[in-house]
Design an enzyme around this catalytic site. Structure first.
Site, PDB file in Angstrom:
ATOM      1  N   CYS A  87       1.090  -1.432   0.031  1.00 43.00           N
ATOM      2  CA  CYS A  87       0.155  -0.044   0.093  1.00 43.00           C
ATOM      3  C   CYS A  87       0.685   1.151   0.191  1.00 43.00           C
ATOM      4  CB  CYS A  87      -0.795  -0.278   1.030  1.00 43.00           C
ATOM      5  SG  CYS A  87      -1.997   1.457   0.933  1.00 43.00           S
ATOM      6  N   HIS A 204      -3.305  -5.317   1.049  1.00 42.55           N
ATOM      7  CA  HIS A 204      -2.650  -5.330   2.337  1.00 42.55           C
ATOM      8  C   HIS A 204      -2.781  -7.426   2.306  1.00 42.55           C
ATOM      9  CE1 HIS A 204      -2.698  -1.738   3.804  1.00 42.55           C
ATOM     10  NE2 HIS A 204      -3.440  -0.993   2.615  1.00 42.55           N
ATOM     11  N   GLU A 206      -0.883  -8.671   4.523  1.00 43.72           N
ATOM     12  CA  GLU A 206      -0.961  -8.787   6.107  1.00 43.72           C
ATOM     13  C   GLU A 206      -2.182  -8.869   7.167  1.00 43.72           C
ATOM     14  OE1 GLU A 206      -1.280  -6.386   5.122  1.00 43.72           O
ATOM     15  OE2 GLU A 206      -1.191  -4.570   6.006  1.00 43.72           O
TER      16      GLU A 206
END
Lengths: 235, 80
Positions: A87, A204, A206
């Site tokens: 990002c 994302h 994660e």
């Protein structure tokens, strides 16, 4: 021992999420490195996390790209240390010139915060070797400036070299205009450098690495890195 | 010595913000607007009194930080 480092800029807000994911998947502590430092301790993987470094002043990632620590990030990446930009981290990678192109304001002009579907286009990278080509991944996107732009020659070169890693698609894997959340050229969500060791992506991983978070589609990016690092150690 | 820097999107780079401004103008009743492109304006106050030096410095500032030359053009005006 797998040594990973997360660079923390003023305004980073996904740094701890990345640390938690790295530690869960590598099994070793991840080091947080403040942007004002001049050197990252020797490590096997560097992550530039998401957020709003320097308040997105001037352009997203523009100020962070000139942070003191970035000189060492660029030097280490050029010397072969794998580097993942998520990002805002992807925006920073483009501003440093480690990856080509730019991320512009979303075509809708709206901040987008929802899940998107991605098609994995190559497994010949440090970060996608555990994925399948054509595999559809569901991953959260949360950004205002994720509209990937590069000139036609650059886009053609990226395609020819197999450096487009992820494209926005629908749930069935079809790459359509309707499935493109932000206006990115050729639905590009993530690209790599020519060595496959520097990956930048808007979604994302994660945020979706264990069932408790609602899914595990982001997990294999980190697992791929672990496998790649282990392989390099064995030599 | 002041440098006035205009940063604009390159031709061919879509400008969704410009488009939104264009729509807003037409909804306000301004007719005859062909296109709107938006950009940035930056003023830098320089200690150097030499115009040529100042231009060279600001040129480098633009390339290194102020503009993203992948998508933007810059135009420098030096004013004393």
């Amino acid at each position: 021992m797998i040594r990973s480092a997360v660079i923390v800029f003023p305004g980073s807000n996904c740094d701890r999420d990345v640390k938690v994911a790295l530690e869960a998947i590598t099994g070793f502590p991840a080091r947080m490195v403040w942007h004002g430092e001049s050197e990252i301790p020797a490590c096997d993987l560097i992550v530039l996390p998401g957020g709003f470094s320097y308040g997105d002043y001037l352009r997203c990632g523009a100020m962070a790209a000139h942070s003191p620590i970035m000189r060492d990030v660029v030097a280490k990446a050029k010397a072969g240390t794998p580097l993942l930009g998520i990002c805002n981290g992807f925006q920073i990678l483009l501003e440093t010139g480690l990856l080509p192109g730019a991320l512009m304001r979303n075509a809708s002009l709206r901040f987008i915060c929802r899940d998107a579907f991605l098609r994995c286009e190559t497994k010949d990278t440090f970060f996608t070797r555990c994925n399948r080509v054509g595999e559809v991944l569901r991953m959260p996107v949360a950004h205002h400036d994720g509209n990937y732009f590069a000139d036609e020659d650059t886009l053609d070169r990226l395609e020819e070299d197999g450096r487009v890693v992820f494209r926005y698609c629908d749930a069935d894997g079809a790459v359509t205009e309707a499935a493109n959340p932000n206006g990115s050229q050729r639905n590009i969500a993530g690209i790599t450098d020519s060595t496959g060791r520097i990956l930048g992506l808007m979604p994302h991983p994660e945020r979706l690495f264990e069932p408790q978070l609602g899914g595990t589609d982001g997990r294999r990016i980190f697992e791929s890195a672990v496998v790649s690092i282990a392989e390099a150690m064995v030599g | 010595m002041k440098a006035r820097i205009k940063i604009t999107l390159k031709n061919g780079v879509l400008d969704p913000q410009g488009k939104a401004i264009e729509h807003a103008l037409s909804s306000l009743g301004f007719s005859g607007v062909n296109e709107v492109r938006q950009g940035k304006y930056i003023e830098v106050d320089l200690a150097d009194g030499d115009a040529a030096n100042a231009r060279e410095t600001v040129e480098k500032m633009c390339k290194d930080l102020l503009a993203n030359t992948v998508i933007e053009n810059y135009d420098i005006e030096i004013a004393s």
